[in-house]
Design a protein around this motif. Structure first.
Motif, PDB file in Angstrom:
ATOM      1  N   ALA A   1       0.901   4.912   4.589  1.00 37.90           N
ATOM      2  CA  ALA A   1       2.277   4.459   4.376  1.00 37.90           C
ATOM      3  C   ALA A   1       3.016   5.404   3.439  1.00 37.90           C
ATOM      4  N   LEU A   2       2.313   5.897   2.435  1.00 39.95           N
ATOM      5  CA  LEU A   2       2.922   6.853   1.520  1.00 39.95           C
ATOM      6  C   LEU A   2       3.251   8.163   2.234  1.00 39.95           C
ATOM      7  N   ALA A   3       2.343   8.623   3.084  1.00 45.23           N
ATOM      8  CA  ALA A   3       2.601   9.855   3.847  1.00 45.23           C
ATOM      9  C   ALA A   3       3.771   9.657   4.805  1.00 45.23           C
ATOM     10  N   PHE A   4       3.823   8.497   5.469  1.00 50.93           N
ATOM     11  CA  PHE A   4       4.935   8.214   6.382  1.00 50.93           C
ATOM     12  C   PHE A   4       6.259   8.170   5.624  1.00 50.93           C
ATOM     13  N   SER A   5       6.263   7.493   4.483  1.00 51.10           N
ATOM     14  CA  SER A   5       7.497   7.392   3.704  1.00 51.10           C
ATOM     15  C   SER A   5       7.954   8.749   3.193  1.00 51.10           C
ATOM     16  N   ALA A   6       7.013   9.561   2.744  1.00 53.44           N
ATOM     17  CA  ALA A   6       7.363  10.895   2.239  1.00 53.44           C
ATOM     18  C   ALA A   6       7.909  11.775   3.358  1.00 53.44           C
ATOM     19  N   LEU A   7       7.258  11.773   4.507  1.00 53.39           N
ATOM     20  CA  LEU A   7       7.746  12.592   5.619  1.00 53.39           C
ATOM     21  C   LEU A   7       9.087  12.090   6.133  1.00 53.39           C
TER      22      LEU A   7
ATOM     23  N   LEU B   1       6.449   9.380  12.508  1.00 54.32           N
ATOM     24  CA  LEU B   1       5.192   8.835  13.032  1.00 54.32           C
ATOM     25  C   LEU B   1       4.341   9.923  13.666  1.00 54.32           C
ATOM     26  N   LYS B   2       4.971  10.800  14.422  1.00 53.77           N
ATOM     27  CA  LYS B   2       4.248  11.894  15.079  1.00 53.77           C
ATOM     28  C   LYS B   2       3.638  12.828  14.032  1.00 53.77           C
ATOM     29  N   LEU B   3       4.380  13.153  12.969  1.00 51.82           N
ATOM     30  CA  LEU B   3       3.863  14.027  11.926  1.00 51.82           C
ATOM     31  C   LEU B   3       2.722  13.368  11.156  1.00 51.82           C
ATOM     32  N   VAL B   4       2.851  12.075  10.852  1.00 48.57           N
ATOM     33  CA  VAL B   4       1.776  11.371  10.157  1.00 48.57           C
ATOM     34  C   VAL B   4       0.534  11.317  11.035  1.00 48.57           C
ATOM     35  N   ALA B   5       0.718  11.099  12.317  1.00 49.36           N
ATOM     36  CA  ALA B   5      -0.420  11.079  13.231  1.00 49.36           C
ATOM     37  C   ALA B   5      -1.077  12.450  13.314  1.00 49.36           C
ATOM     38  N   HIS B   6      -0.292  13.486  13.198  1.00 43.20           N
ATOM     39  CA  HIS B   6      -0.839  14.841  13.249  1.00 43.20           C
ATOM     40  C   HIS B   6      -1.559  15.197  11.949  1.00 43.20           C
TER      41      HIS B   6
END
Length: 90
Positions: free
Chosen positions: A2-8, A51-56
């Protein structure tokens, strides 16, 4: 995650804001004719890209099967944002 998603999401949003400001100022406001529809679509596309970047980035913990699930996730985030993100009436 969630932190990575929020930051991106925040980084993508800030980059889009900076670019739209530059385009608006340099074209004396004419860029708003095509930036406003892009912002409306952007409320769906920006979460999809995040979402795509977090998944990557976190491929071992966040599995996806292409762009279509990320688009559906972005569309769901758009719906949640519409329901939750309404301005308060005074």
């Amino acid at each position: 995650m969630a932190l990575a998603f929020s930051a991106l999401f925040w980084l993508i949003d800030r980059l889009a804001l900076i670019l739209s400001t530059i385009f608006t100022v340099t074209t004396f406001g004419l860029a708003l004719l095509w930036l406003v529809p892009f912002w409306i679509v952007g409320f769906w596309i920006v979460p999809t890209l995040a979402l795509k970047l977090v998944a990557h980035v976190n491929a071992s913990k966040f599995e996806h099967f292409g762009l279509v699930p990320c688009n559906l996730g972005g569309l769901m985030l758009l719906g949640v944002n519409i329901l939750v993100g309404r301005p308060e009436k005074k």
